[in-house]
Design an enzyme around this catalytic site. Sequence first.
Site, PDB file in Angstrom:
ATOM      1  N   CYS A 140      40.733  47.618  38.580  1.00  0.00           N
ATOM      2  CA  CYS A 140      42.118  47.487  39.049  1.00  0.00           C
ATOM      3  C   CYS A 140      42.258  48.388  40.277  1.00  0.00           C
ATOM      4  O   CYS A 140      42.234  49.623  40.149  1.00  0.00           O
ATOM      5  CB  CYS A 140      43.094  47.884  37.949  1.00  0.00           C
ATOM      6  SG  CYS A 140      44.819  47.765  38.449  1.00  0.00           S
ATOM      7  N   CYS A 196      48.096  43.872  44.561  1.00  0.00           N
ATOM      8  CA  CYS A 196      46.781  43.724  43.912  1.00  0.00           C
ATOM      9  C   CYS A 196      45.730  44.267  44.861  1.00  0.00           C
ATOM     10  O   CYS A 196      45.408  43.623  45.867  1.00  0.00           O
ATOM     11  CB  CYS A 196      46.517  42.267  43.568  1.00  0.00           C
ATOM     12  SG  CYS A 196      44.962  42.021  42.690  1.00  0.00           S
TER      13      CYS A 196
END
Length: 285
Positions: free
Chosen positions: A224, A77
Amino acid sequence: MNGLAPMDFRKMNGLGNDFVVLDARLRPLSISTELARAIADRTSGIGCDQLIVLEPSRTADVRMRIWNNEGFEVESCGNASRCIADMLFAEKRQTVATIDTLGGYLTCEKAGDGLVRVDMGAPRFGWQDIPLSEPFADTRHIELQLGPIDAPLIHSPSVVNVGNPHCIFWVKDLAVVDLAKAGPMLEHHPLFPERANISLARVDAKDHITLKVWERGAGLTRACGTAACAVLAAAARIKLTHRKATVTLPGGDLLVEWREADDHILMTGPVTYEYEGVLPAHLAV
Ligand SMILES: N[C@H](CCC[C@H](N)C(=O)O)C(=O)O
């Protein structure tokens, strides 16, 4: 270490991609799919795109574990990596930090003006690395389309793994398909045995890409970080951009460079601390 008490959590975000951070360095936490879902639930829980749990590490300053809001653990992430790195800079009173993740070992540094730079490692392009369920010799464009075979709305995406799997469609119009509708089908396409993060990417210049992302296990998010890394590497690989570009997401900009010297991807961007709280009894870990 001025970490969080076991029941405390910290709410953070990177360009609006938001996280609940739990600190399990002093007391192991057992995270079930149900608990991850419950904490991430925006109506009855705290609400976040991903749950982040910090654990001790023998090889890095911390081990970072990541659960998407659907409740399953994943490898990487990017936005959370910057958030955790910034927490570590403050804890250690240093400007560098290391984070161990399932998707790789990350080295992070303060980049000035409240920015954090994370070395996300090298991209992998082999069909088995993505992974894909069938062999493709050339993953710069694979055979996948949406819409009628003779007039597909989107087609021939690039695929890349940057710790997690990404599928990128190159478009001139980011609204050519409704990603909220097309995202789930593409995420779960049989070509992606581990599913995939789905991006629509518009190349605006050799140093600028605009991106919309349907995240695997989380849906549409404001940003993202791994998708920004994936799209820059995939674009530079097919000469759509230089090896360094600004990637604009709905939540803001990331600066991404695919460094020639070692093939590593460097992602630079901001961190936002929202608030701290105590998990309510029904979410007690
Ligand atoms: N949805 C991603 C995990 C979170 C990635 C994203 N939030 C980021 O900043 O990289 C996956 O399942 O691979």
